[in-house]
Design an enzyme around this catalytic site. Structure first.
Site, PDB file in Angstrom:
ATOM      1  N   SER A  72       0.918   6.207  -2.882  1.00  0.00           N
ATOM      2  CA  SER A  72       0.663   5.914  -4.292  1.00  0.00           C
ATOM      3  C   SER A  72       0.753   7.173  -5.153  1.00  0.00           C
ATOM      4  CB  SER A  72      -0.715   5.282  -4.461  1.00  0.00           C
ATOM      5  OG  SER A  72      -0.844   4.135  -3.654  1.00  0.00           O
TER       6      SER A  72
HETATM    7  N1  SAH Z   1      -2.717   3.868  -0.468  1.00  0.00           N
HETATM    8  C1  SAH Z   1      -1.488   3.971   0.254  1.00  0.00           C
HETATM    9  C2  SAH Z   1      -0.507   3.029  -0.377  1.00  0.00           C
HETATM   10  C3  SAH Z   1       0.465   2.518   0.560  1.00  0.00           C
HETATM   11  S1  SAH Z   1       1.539   1.281  -0.127  1.00  0.00           S
HETATM   12  C4  SAH Z   1      -0.977   5.405   0.178  1.00  0.00           C
HETATM   13  O1  SAH Z   1      -1.260   6.069  -0.826  1.00  0.00           O
HETATM   14  O2  SAH Z   1      -0.272   5.854   1.072  1.00  0.00           O
HETATM   15  C5  SAH Z   1       0.677  -0.194   0.259  1.00  0.00           C
HETATM   16  C6  SAH Z   1       0.275  -0.391   1.685  1.00  0.00           C
HETATM   17  O3  SAH Z   1      -0.281  -1.710   1.800  1.00  0.00           O
HETATM   18  C7  SAH Z   1       1.430  -0.335   2.701  1.00  0.00           C
HETATM   19  O4  SAH Z   1       1.109   0.560   3.713  1.00  0.00           O
HETATM   20  C8  SAH Z   1       1.520  -1.759   3.209  1.00  0.00           C
HETATM   21  O5  SAH Z   1       1.932  -1.858   4.558  1.00  0.00           O
HETATM   22  C9  SAH Z   1       0.101  -2.246   3.044  1.00  0.00           C
HETATM   23  N2  SAH Z   1      -0.049  -3.683   3.007  1.00  0.00           N
HETATM   24  C10 SAH Z   1       0.727  -4.592   2.378  1.00  0.00           C
HETATM   25  N3  SAH Z   1       0.256  -5.836   2.592  1.00  0.00           N
HETATM   26  C11 SAH Z   1      -0.845  -5.702   3.388  1.00  0.00           C
HETATM   27  C12 SAH Z   1      -1.762  -6.628   3.965  1.00  0.00           C
HETATM   28  N4  SAH Z   1      -1.666  -7.944   3.791  1.00  0.00           N
HETATM   29  N5  SAH Z   1      -2.767  -6.127   4.704  1.00  0.00           N
HETATM   30  C13 SAH Z   1      -2.914  -4.798   4.910  1.00  0.00           C
HETATM   31  N6  SAH Z   1      -2.077  -3.891   4.391  1.00  0.00           N
HETATM   32  C14 SAH Z   1      -1.053  -4.329   3.640  1.00  0.00           C
END
Ligand code: SAH
Length: 223
Positions: A72
């Site tokens: 993010s």
């Molecule tokens: N906060 C993280 C953002 C990653 S992007 C960072 O800064 O690195 C969003 C994340 O949500 C991804 O890793 C994706 O795999 C996860 N995600 C999407 N749908 C999900 C679900 N149903 N349950 C758990 N994680 C999920």
């Protein structure tokens, strides 16, 4: 607490200046919680992306982390963390979407305990390693579908979701403690809004905040 040595590992002094500029910029954009800004200042974001992208780690932008996902944008991490903390200190916080573990690392330095759920196992494994390297030990991880939350350990005083949900998952509402706060992007594609939902008495109050752009909250798990 992340030591000075860990903060700077594998990064030159030029980047130290870029880091200070990022904090200055977040401050100018209206982020005013000094604790949150200080934690962002000392959290080495360059360790949460591929080495090839490390030189861009202190730009205020999302970056790819593989598996079609992104780390993010620092502004959004700071904004969501501020919203979560605006009601006072938090004890138990659940995060949905561990990804690189960057938001997890920031949260872990501001609340008592973090419970982080991710559906893509290799991303979660790597995030776990990074948090251990940084000596951040108040986090437990679950490989699972965030639409279901983590009912066994509920309720939570705070829940933060880092992927956009088509609608607010009922399970997450159910797992909020009285007075608990849920920060979640809701919508799809270009039409997403950051929402703050607070459990109050028998119901919930909902506030629609910024227009945002996140990857979608998907269903099921991947290994
Ligand atoms: N906060 C993280 C953002 C990653 S992007 C960072 O800064 O690195 C969003 C994340 O949500 C991804 O890793 C994706 O795999 C996860 N995600 C999407 N749908 C999900 C679900 N149903 N349950 C758990 N994680 C999920």
């Amino acid at each position: 607490m992340i030591t000075d040595d860990l903060q700077r590992r594998g990064i030159g002094m030029t980047s130290q200046r870029t880091r200070e500029r990022l904090i200055q910029r977040l401050y100018e954009e209206g982020l005013s919680n000094a604790h949150v800004l200080e934690v962002i200042r000392r959290t080495p974001r360059h360790l949460f992306v591929d080495e090839a992208l490390a030189h861009r780690a202190y730009e205020d932008t999302a970056l790819p982390i593989g598996h079609n996902q992104t780390i993010s944008q620092p502004f959004m991490v700071a904004r969501m963390t501020e919203l979560l903390l605006a009601g006072g200190p938090l004890d138990k916080v659940m995060e949905i979407g561990t990804g690189s573990g960057y938001q997890t690392a920031v949260l872990s330095q501001l609340v008592e305990r973090v419970f982080s759920v991710e559906r893509i196992q290799p991303l979660q494994d790597r995030a776990k390693e990074r948090l251990l390297e940084l000596n951040l030990r108040n986090v437990v991880f679950r490989w699972g579908d965030g639409w279901e939350g983590w009912p066994a350990l509920a309720p939570y005083n705070g829940i933060i979701v880092t992927a956009a949900a088509a609608q607010v998952p009922q399970a997450l509402l159910d797992q909020l403690a009285p007075g608990g706060r849920l920060v979640i992007p809701v919508g799809s594609g270009d039409e997403q809004q950051l929402m703050l939902i607070v459990r109050e008495g028998a119901g919930f109050t909902r506030q629609v905040l910024d227009s945002v752009r996140f990857v979608p909250l998907l269903s099921g798990t991947v290994f």
